[in-house]
Write a protein that holds these residues in place. Structure first.
Motif, PDB file in Angstrom:
ATOM      1  N   PHE A  42       0.737  -1.112   0.239  1.00 52.93           N
ATOM      2  CA  PHE A  42       0.049  -0.005   0.075  1.00 52.93           C
ATOM      3  C   PHE A  42       0.877   1.276  -0.019  1.00 52.93           C
ATOM      4  O   PHE A  42       2.082   1.461   0.847  1.00 52.93           O
ATOM      5  N   LEU A  43       0.634   2.039  -0.917  1.00 53.62           N
ATOM      6  CA  LEU A  43       1.335   3.353  -0.836  1.00 53.62           C
ATOM      7  C   LEU A  43       0.282   4.365  -0.505  1.00 53.62           C
ATOM      8  O   LEU A  43      -0.486   4.876  -1.206  1.00 53.62           O
ATOM      9  N   ILE A  44       0.599   4.941   0.636  1.00 47.81           N
ATOM     10  CA  ILE A  44      -0.329   5.910   1.384  1.00 47.81           C
ATOM     11  C   ILE A  44      -0.084   7.299   0.845  1.00 47.81           C
ATOM     12  O   ILE A  44       1.170   7.445   1.583  1.00 47.81           O
ATOM     13  N   SER A  45      -0.778   8.219   0.181  1.00 44.27           N
ATOM     14  CA  SER A  45      -0.254   9.345  -0.070  1.00 44.27           C
ATOM     15  C   SER A  45      -1.280  10.394   0.652  1.00 44.27           C
ATOM     16  O   SER A  45      -2.492  10.601   0.355  1.00 44.27           O
ATOM     17  N   ILE A  46      -0.685  11.048   1.550  1.00 43.40           N
ATOM     18  CA  ILE A  46      -1.377  12.038   2.249  1.00 43.40           C
ATOM     19  C   ILE A  46      -0.995  13.461   1.828  1.00 43.40           C
ATOM     20  O   ILE A  46       0.127  14.032   2.111  1.00 43.40           O
ATOM     21  N   ASP A  47      -2.156  13.829   0.973  1.00 46.32           N
ATOM     22  CA  ASP A  47      -1.618  15.236   0.317  1.00 46.32           C
ATOM     23  C   ASP A  47      -1.315  16.368   1.167  1.00 46.32           C
ATOM     24  O   ASP A  47      -2.101  16.576   1.999  1.00 46.32           O
TER      25      ASP A  47
ATOM     26  N   THR B 220     -15.050  11.980  -1.681  1.00 48.53           N
ATOM     27  CA  THR B 220     -15.398  13.269  -2.135  1.00 48.53           C
ATOM     28  C   THR B 220     -14.046  13.937  -2.365  1.00 48.53           C
ATOM     29  O   THR B 220     -13.951  15.187  -2.887  1.00 48.53           O
ATOM     30  N   GLY B 221     -13.074  13.475  -1.799  1.00 48.65           N
ATOM     31  CA  GLY B 221     -11.671  14.397  -2.101  1.00 48.65           C
ATOM     32  C   GLY B 221     -11.817  15.591  -1.180  1.00 48.65           C
ATOM     33  O   GLY B 221     -11.056  16.565  -1.414  1.00 48.65           O
ATOM     34  N   SER B 222     -12.472  15.330   0.091  1.00 47.85           N
ATOM     35  CA  SER B 222     -12.709  16.706   0.664  1.00 47.85           C
ATOM     36  C   SER B 222     -12.601  16.514   1.997  1.00 47.85           C
ATOM     37  O   SER B 222     -12.263  15.204   2.368  1.00 47.85           O
ATOM     38  N   TYR B 223     -13.190  17.192   2.903  1.00 48.18           N
ATOM     39  CA  TYR B 223     -13.083  17.142   4.373  1.00 48.18           C
ATOM     40  C   TYR B 223     -13.849  15.880   4.973  1.00 48.18           C
ATOM     41  O   TYR B 223     -13.644  15.289   5.977  1.00 48.18           O
ATOM     42  N   ASP B 224     -15.101  15.613   4.179  1.00 55.69           N
ATOM     43  CA  ASP B 224     -15.936  14.698   4.701  1.00 55.69           C
ATOM     44  C   ASP B 224     -15.524  13.101   4.214  1.00 55.69           C
ATOM     45  O   ASP B 224     -16.599  12.448   4.288  1.00 55.69           O
ATOM     46  N   PHE B 225     -14.431  12.951   3.766  1.00 54.34           N
ATOM     47  CA  PHE B 225     -14.054  11.544   3.517  1.00 54.34           C
ATOM     48  C   PHE B 225     -14.067  10.485   4.603  1.00 54.34           C
ATOM     49  O   PHE B 225     -13.993  10.852   5.977  1.00 54.34           O
ATOM     50  N   ASP B 226     -14.407   9.324   4.448  1.00 58.62           N
ATOM     51  CA  ASP B 226     -14.540   8.378   5.527  1.00 58.62           C
ATOM     52  C   ASP B 226     -13.417   7.273   5.327  1.00 58.62           C
ATOM     53  O   ASP B 226     -13.419   6.533   4.443  1.00 58.62           O
ATOM     54  N   PRO B 227     -12.704   7.332   6.388  1.00 62.22           N
ATOM     55  CA  PRO B 227     -11.512   6.239   6.361  1.00 62.22           C
ATOM     56  C   PRO B 227     -11.932   4.909   6.068  1.00 62.22           C
ATOM     57  O   PRO B 227     -11.026   4.146   5.687  1.00 62.22           O
TER      58      PRO B 227
ATOM     59  N   VAL C  11      -5.259  10.675   0.116  1.00 65.61           N
ATOM     60  CA  VAL C  11      -6.537  11.377   0.893  1.00 65.61           C
ATOM     61  C   VAL C  11      -6.035  12.810   0.791  1.00 65.61           C
ATOM     62  O   VAL C  11      -5.015  13.484   0.937  1.00 65.61           O
ATOM     63  N   LYS C  12      -6.936  13.506   0.178  1.00 70.73           N
ATOM     64  CA  LYS C  12      -6.794  14.999  -0.046  1.00 70.73           C
ATOM     65  C   LYS C  12      -6.765  16.117   1.027  1.00 70.73           C
ATOM     66  O   LYS C  12      -6.268  17.274   0.814  1.00 70.73           O
ATOM     67  N   ALA C  13      -7.565  15.841   2.009  1.00 71.68           N
ATOM     68  CA  ALA C  13      -8.245  16.835   2.856  1.00 71.68           C
ATOM     69  C   ALA C  13      -7.121  17.635   3.802  1.00 71.68           C
ATOM     70  O   ALA C  13      -7.179  18.681   4.199  1.00 71.68           O
ATOM     71  N   THR C  14      -5.900  16.827   3.701  1.00 71.10           N
ATOM     72  CA  THR C  14      -4.955  17.343   4.664  1.00 71.10           C
ATOM     73  C   THR C  14      -4.307  18.730   3.716  1.00 71.10           C
ATOM     74  O   THR C  14      -3.834  19.580   4.327  1.00 71.10           O
ATOM     75  N   ASP C  15      -4.372  18.568   2.422  1.00 65.82           N
ATOM     76  CA  ASP C  15      -3.745  19.627   1.598  1.00 65.82           C
ATOM     77  C   ASP C  15      -4.924  20.891   1.587  1.00 65.82           C
ATOM     78  O   ASP C  15      -4.459  22.068   1.664  1.00 65.82           O
ATOM     79  N   LEU C  16      -5.957  20.601   1.606  1.00 67.50           N
ATOM     80  CA  LEU C  16      -7.217  21.400   1.861  1.00 67.50           C
ATOM     81  C   LEU C  16      -6.949  22.441   3.008  1.00 67.50           C
ATOM     82  O   LEU C  16      -7.094  23.537   3.229  1.00 67.50           O
TER      83      LEU C  16
ATOM     84  N   ARG D  36      -5.877  25.890   8.127  1.00 66.83           N
ATOM     85  CA  ARG D  36      -6.567  25.313   9.299  1.00 66.83           C
ATOM     86  C   ARG D  36      -5.731  24.091  10.041  1.00 66.83           C
ATOM     87  O   ARG D  36      -5.954  22.977   9.625  1.00 66.83           O
ATOM     88  N   TRP D  37      -4.780  24.542  10.844  1.00 68.60           N
ATOM     89  CA  TRP D  37      -4.052  23.396  11.546  1.00 68.60           C
ATOM     90  C   TRP D  37      -4.887  22.423  12.340  1.00 68.60           C
ATOM     91  O   TRP D  37      -4.650  21.294  12.480  1.00 68.60           O
ATOM     92  N   ASP D  38      -6.047  22.964  12.998  1.00 70.58           N
ATOM     93  CA  ASP D  38      -6.874  21.996  13.709  1.00 70.58           C
ATOM     94  C   ASP D  38      -7.505  20.981  12.914  1.00 70.58           C
ATOM     95  O   ASP D  38      -7.744  19.929  13.266  1.00 70.58           O
ATOM     96  N   TRP D  39      -7.990  21.460  11.645  1.00 69.80           N
ATOM     97  CA  TRP D  39      -8.558  20.523  10.825  1.00 69.80           C
ATOM     98  C   TRP D  39      -7.608  19.665  10.393  1.00 69.80           C
ATOM     99  O   TRP D  39      -7.938  18.334   9.949  1.00 69.80           O
ATOM    100  N   LYS D  40      -6.447  20.174   9.971  1.00 71.88           N
ATOM    101  CA  LYS D  40      -5.154  19.051   9.481  1.00 71.88           C
ATOM    102  C   LYS D  40      -5.021  17.942  10.441  1.00 71.88           C
ATOM    103  O   LYS D  40      -5.017  17.043  10.063  1.00 71.88           O
ATOM    104  N   LYS D  41      -4.862  18.775  11.588  1.00 71.55           N
ATOM    105  CA  LYS D  41      -4.726  17.382  12.609  1.00 71.55           C
ATOM    106  C   LYS D  41      -5.688  16.437  12.671  1.00 71.55           C
ATOM    107  O   LYS D  41      -5.498  15.365  12.879  1.00 71.55           O
ATOM    108  N   ASP D  42      -7.146  16.818  12.547  1.00 75.73           N
ATOM    109  CA  ASP D  42      -8.240  15.979  12.706  1.00 75.73           C
ATOM    110  C   ASP D  42      -8.041  15.118  11.536  1.00 75.73           C
ATOM    111  O   ASP D  42      -8.375  13.698  11.695  1.00 75.73           O
ATOM    112  N   VAL D  43      -7.840  15.631  10.384  1.00 78.75           N
ATOM    113  CA  VAL D  43      -7.847  14.721   8.999  1.00 78.75           C
ATOM    114  C   VAL D  43      -6.862  13.652   9.394  1.00 78.75           C
ATOM    115  O   VAL D  43      -7.046  12.445   9.039  1.00 78.75           O
ATOM    116  N   ILE D  44      -5.635  14.155   9.864  1.00 76.70           N
ATOM    117  CA  ILE D  44      -4.459  13.058   9.962  1.00 76.70           C
ATOM    118  C   ILE D  44      -5.094  11.899  11.110  1.00 76.70           C
ATOM    119  O   ILE D  44      -4.705  10.634  11.053  1.00 76.70           O
ATOM    120  N   GLU D  45      -5.753  12.525  12.171  1.00 74.14           N
ATOM    121  CA  GLU D  45      -6.215  11.389  13.056  1.00 74.14           C
ATOM    122  C   GLU D  45      -7.179  10.406  12.383  1.00 74.14           C
ATOM    123  O   GLU D  45      -7.196   9.203  12.849  1.00 74.14           O
TER     124      GLU D  45
END
Ligand code: ZN
Length: 414
Positions: A7-12, A276-283, A304-309, A315-324
């Motif tokens: 698996f190559l996980i790309s965290i945008d 969706t390529g957005s914040y509402d992605f489902d892991p 996963v795109k949402a880290t880039d968005l 929004r460091w708080d959103w980025k942290k949430d997406v990473i989680e």
């Protein structure tokens, strides 16, 4: 030689800078990430310059480099977006990346993304698609992800060497830029004229479109202008299955640029409406799809795109949430894979929240799996990765290391 899967996980846009509000940690370092940390502890870490040290790159170039391709073939992002939007390009077609944007009566850009418009972009695009620009030139226009879209100019004697109408991310409040040719060939002049004509007509059509009148009633910004950039002509890539005999790749993503790159390198595509390529992605959706795809493929690129968005939105708080949530995805993969599957994690570029744009910082990377020379690092973060056993690699080199572990590399010499 035994072949392994990965698996190559790309965290945008994963890489970031220390954030004061996070006590000087980056969003990744501050995130609760038990699975990433476990992979870090049992794996080998490094930092990767996707293209080259200090050179910011786009999602397209970052992913091409991550998949081992030289950027000599890079032809501008327009053609890549066009493939992603399902437009078949022919030789001589020129493609541009576009944004739906909001402009005021004087042509000043007041929102480069038209409030990140999502609903109604199909209808707005259809109103522009097929426009006749005279002199045998027609325009094809298709929506991409959210406010993004693609314009393809078709006709004889066209050139990609024309300027952008997009004033750029830091220039909200600037007028839409006029189009001019970037060389003095008749092809570039002709293309610049056709593109300007398209943009002028598009603005009139969009400003009066029912979707936009409805948006105004709902208090939303009109998507009444098109910003263009990244013009290019199509280039054909040699698929990975030809470069590495028998190699089968797949992608799991909701983002059209990454899907297009994967298609260009011959990967099977897995996407669906819930990606969706957005914040509402489902892991869980992505993990389930990836586990299904690994059964029949050697490598599955999970994006996963949402880290880039979040980086772009500052929004460091959103980025942290997406990473989680990405950590949950990785946990599901690790729980459910066979022993002969590697997990590699990296990113296409850094998008630090304090900048709100892509930067030339290296990205954190790790590889976990059979036979790995485990290093002394115990957590997955920008700074711990800098002390890892892989050292500092570029994107192509990171891919080579992974391909070699998987048993697909070719020996140099006798
Ligand atoms: Zn970005």
């Amino acid at each position: 030689m035994k072949k392994y899967k990965a698996f190559l996980i790309s965290i945008d846009g994963l890489g970031d800078h220390p954030v004061a509000e996070l006590g000087g940690l980056t969003p990744l370092e501050a995130a609760t990430r038990p699975n990433l940390n476990l992979l870090a502890k049992e794996g080998v870490l490094g930092i990767v310059d996707p293209f080259a040290p200090g050179v910011p790159c786009g999602t397209d170039v970052g992913h091409l480099c991550m998949l081992g391709y030289s950027t000599d073939i890079y032809s501008g992002r327009g053609p890549i977006e066009a493939v992603g939007a399902g437009i078949t390009l022919s030789a001589g077609d020129v493609a541009f990346r576009c944004n739906f944007a909001t402009v005021d009566e004087t042509g000043i850009v007041i929102d480069r993304r038209a409030g990140r418009i999502r609903d109604g972009v199909e209808e707005l695009s259809a109103a522009l698609d097929g426009m006749n620009l005279g002199e045998g030139i027609t325009a094809n226009f298709a929506p991409a992800t959210e406010h993004r879209a693609v314009l393809v100019l078709r006709g004889h004697d066209l050139s990609a060497n024309v300027s952008d109408s997009d004033p750029g991310g830091k220039n909200v409040g600037q007028p839409i830029q006029p189009i001019y040719s970037l060389d003095d060939t008749p092809e570039a002049e002709r293309t610049a004229k056709a593109l300007q004509s398209f943009l002028d007509k598009a603005q009139v059509i969009l400003d009066n479109h029912a979707i936009n009148l409805k948006r105004v009633k709902c208090g939303l910004p009109k998507a009444n202008a098109i910003l263009t950039r990244g013009g290019g002509v199509m280039t054909k890539l040699v698929p990975l299955k030809e470069l590495y005999k028998g190699f089968k790749g797949a992608v799991v993503s909701g983002e059209k640029t990454v899907l297009a790159i994967a298609k260009m390198v011959g990967f099977d595509i897995y996407t669906n409406k819930s990606m969706t390529g957005s914040y509402d992605f489902d892991p869980r959706v992505k993990a389930t799809a990836a586990l299904e795809q690994i059964k029949n493929h050697d490598l599955v690129l999970v994006h996963v795109k949402a880290t880039d968005l979040a980086g772009h939105d500052g929004r460091w708080d959103w980025k942290k949430d997406v990473i989680e949530r990405i950590d949950i995805l990785i946990g599901i993969l690790k729980e459910n894979i066979a022993e002969d599957v590697y997990i590699a994690v990296t990113a296409d570029h850094s998008t630090p929240c304090r900048i709100g744009e892509h930067s030339g910082d290296p990205v954190p990377a790790l590889i976990w799996g059979p036979g790995i020379r485990v290093d002394a690092q115990e957590t997955f973060g920008e700074r711990s990765c800098a002390g890892g056993g892989l050292g500092r690699l570029n994107g192509n080199q990171f891919f080579s290391v992974l391909i070699d572990l998987m048993g697909f590399s070719k020996k140099m010499g006798a």
